[in-house]
Design an enzyme around this catalytic site. Structure first.
Site, PDB file in Angstrom:
ATOM      1  N   GLU A 251      -6.435  -9.882  -4.910  1.00 25.01           N
ATOM      2  CA  GLU A 251      -6.009 -10.791  -5.978  1.00 25.01           C
ATOM      3  C   GLU A 251      -4.513 -10.977  -5.838  1.00 25.01           C
ATOM      4  O   GLU A 251      -3.731 -10.027  -5.969  1.00 25.01           O
ATOM      5  CB  GLU A 251      -6.346 -10.255  -7.364  1.00 25.01           C
ATOM      6  CG  GLU A 251      -6.068 -11.311  -8.434  1.00 25.01           C
ATOM      7  CD  GLU A 251      -5.927 -10.746  -9.815  1.00 25.01           C
ATOM      8  OE1 GLU A 251      -4.864 -10.978 -10.430  1.00 25.01           O
ATOM      9  OE2 GLU A 251      -6.862 -10.076 -10.277  1.00 25.01           O
ATOM     10  N   CYS A 285      -0.327 -12.396 -13.436  1.00 19.87           N
ATOM     11  CA  CYS A 285      -0.775 -13.297 -12.378  1.00 19.87           C
ATOM     12  C   CYS A 285      -1.469 -14.514 -12.945  1.00 19.87           C
ATOM     13  O   CYS A 285      -1.502 -15.578 -12.307  1.00 19.87           O
ATOM     14  CB  CYS A 285      -1.701 -12.556 -11.411  1.00 19.87           C
ATOM     15  SG  CYS A 285      -3.105 -11.750 -12.216  1.00 19.87           S
TER      16      CYS A 285
END
Length: 514
Positions: A251, A285
């Site tokens: 990720e 994020c």
């Protein structure tokens, strides 16, 4: 200022897998002063940890699944019971507001609860159709990978390590965990809670050290890699793991867009969008850094949004009265300052914010809203990863979708509109791993039955959902032949046998048996 005790810090330091005498000191982010002294691990310690965890993993994998799950029932209770201590640790080592710390510790609790409910269903053996019905019986089994290496980041050090670590352990693996060196306390406390819950101590090893050395040794050693961090580092890890034919899930970064549709409730959208942009001081994020607004609504939305930003309470403190905390480090502060200063110097307008706040603490930066951002500015396409958002206008929905998709990243997005069917249709056109309607990020991220991850430069693989558990397994087919059917008797010519087999295949197709 920190409420943490020396006894707790010493206990956590003792859990680090280290044979060296080297230590380092972490920083209490609110003050910039020393927080904890922790051991450093070596490359040799990674190899030792891998061997030790591997031995324990073989025993763990042989246990009935219910015995493994019992550990996580106890862990879930302990985590919620010790939530204030975990929040203290998270705030001290990251500088985030306490409400962001509570949101972070809630994520592993949700993940644990989800896999406690779903692991039996996801991991159970499944019958598959055999070559010839009745003649071949086939089962699909899920075997653990072995020893999983997890490398987690500094912004959500507990959530983004234990959100991966829990399903890896539930699936029957062992784990070597390398958290970021500055933010190791909360993962170490999570490990301590697991040990208290009955997890074999040798099944989870925590190592601390630099990325190229200790992190590289994990990628070179472990049987599967889970990484959360920058796209640049993720690409290097993918290449390194690929050279060994070892799987990985990554990720990575994002430059996440928000589209305001022309039927959106402007006041409600502005209130919600503020949280989507500035949670954890923008160091998320999934944070929204680009907001696209219809031309006819732009001025109204911008004014309303700025009013909401000005209501945010920023400060250092271990209570819930603060909305926005600190950036995590001098490096983060430097990046944010450079992006805003570059945009301002090249003609962008700062509607609110736009400056550091050393009066609050060494790494604070005001929540900032920009307009007039153009492609030559660093913050146009590069991830700022801080409390900075840029507003843009658009002429049509097609235009907004094209602008939102004009990035190498593809992690998260948001669409706001009263007509949720229409907004959902727009969201489905965005090239992102998760899209939210009338929310910034929490609806998709908190829905642990749904996969979460990125497209493009935002990564590979998914956490949460079925894939979040099954990625830590190898799928195996076990076929049992009950009747001989592939080899003809010696007295039957193979040409005759092949004709009969061809006829059998035609019949099975017609009957939808194969």
């Amino acid at each position: 200022m920190s409420p943490l005790t020396d006894g707790l810090l010493s206990t956590l330091a003792a859990r680090v897998c280290s044979s060296t005498s080297d230590t380092y000191t972490t920083v209490e982010v609110f003050t910039g002063g020393p927080l904890a002294t922790l051991p450093e691990s070596s490359v040799a310690d990674v190899h030792t940890a891998y061997e030790r965890v591997g031995r324990a993993q073989r025993v763990w994998a042989a246990l009935p699944l219910d015995d493994r799950l019992a550990v996580f029932h106890r862990f879930h209770k302990l985590l919620l019971r010790e939530r204030e201590t975990m929040a203290d640790l998270l705030q001290a080592e990251t500088g985030k507001a306490r409400r962001d710390a509570f949101e972070e510790l809630s994520e592993p609790a949700l993940v644990t609860s989800y896999y406690l409910r779903s692991a039996r269903r996801l991991l159970r053996p499944r019958k598959r159709a055999g070559l010839v019905p009745g003649a071949v019986a086939v089962r699909e089994l899920r075997q653990p990978k072995g020893v999983v290496g997890i490398i987690s980041p500094w912004n959500y050090p507990f959530a983004l390590s234990f959100g991966d670590l829990v399903p890896a352990l539930v699936a029957g693996n062992g784990v070597v965990l390398k958290p970021d060196s500055q933010t190791a306390l909360s993962p170490l406390f999570g490990a301590e809670l697991l040990y208290r819950a009955g997890l074999p101590v040798d099944l989870l090893a925590v190592v601390l050290g630099d990325g190229p050395g200790v992190g590289g040794a994990i990628v070179d050693t472990c049987d599967y890699i889970g990484f959360t961090g920058s796209s640049r580092t993720g690409a290097l890890i993918a290449a390194q793991a690929g050279a060994r034919l070892v799987g990985c899930s990554l990720e990575l970064g994002g430059k996440n867009p928000l589209i305001v549709l022309d039927d959106a409730d402007i006041a409600a959208t502005a209130r919600s969008a503020v949280r989507g942009c500035f949670a954890n001081a923008g160091q998320l994020c999934l944070s929204l850094e680009r907001v696209y607004v219809p031309e006819g609504l732009f001025d109204r939305f911008a004014a309303t949004f700025v009013d909401e930003v000005e209501l945010l309470r920023q400060g250092a403190g271990y209570g819930y009265e603060v909305d926005v905390g600190s950036l995590s480090s001098q490096r983060a502060l430097k990046t944010v300052s450079e992006h805003v200063d570059d945009a301002r110097a090249k003609g962008a307008t700062v509607l609110v914010g736009g400056r550091p706040r050393p009066d609050l603490g060494p790494f604070f930066y005001e929540p900032t809203v920009l307009t007039g951002v153009t492609p030559e500015m660093s913050c146009f396409m590069d991830e700022t990863f801080g409390p900075v958002v840029s507003l843009y206008s658009y002429s049509s929905v097609d235009d907004a979708v094209a602008l939102a998709n004009d990035t190498a990243f593809g992690l998260n997005a948001s669409v706001y509109g009263r007509d949720v069917v229409r907004a959902g249709a727009v969201a489905a056109r965005l090239r992102v791993g998760s899209a939210n309607v009338n929310d910034g990020y929490a609806s998709a991220f908190g829905s642990t039955d749904a996969p979460m991850g990125g497209m493009g430069a935002s990564g590979l693989g998914r956490r949460h959902g079925a894939e979040g558990l099954l990625r830590y397994t190898e799928v195996q087919a076990v076929a049992v032949k009950r009747v001989e059917m592939l080899n003809p008797p010696r007295w039957v010519p193979y040409r005759v046998f092949s004709k009969s087999m061809a006829a059998t295949l035609r019949v099975m197709k017609a009957l939808r048996l194969r």
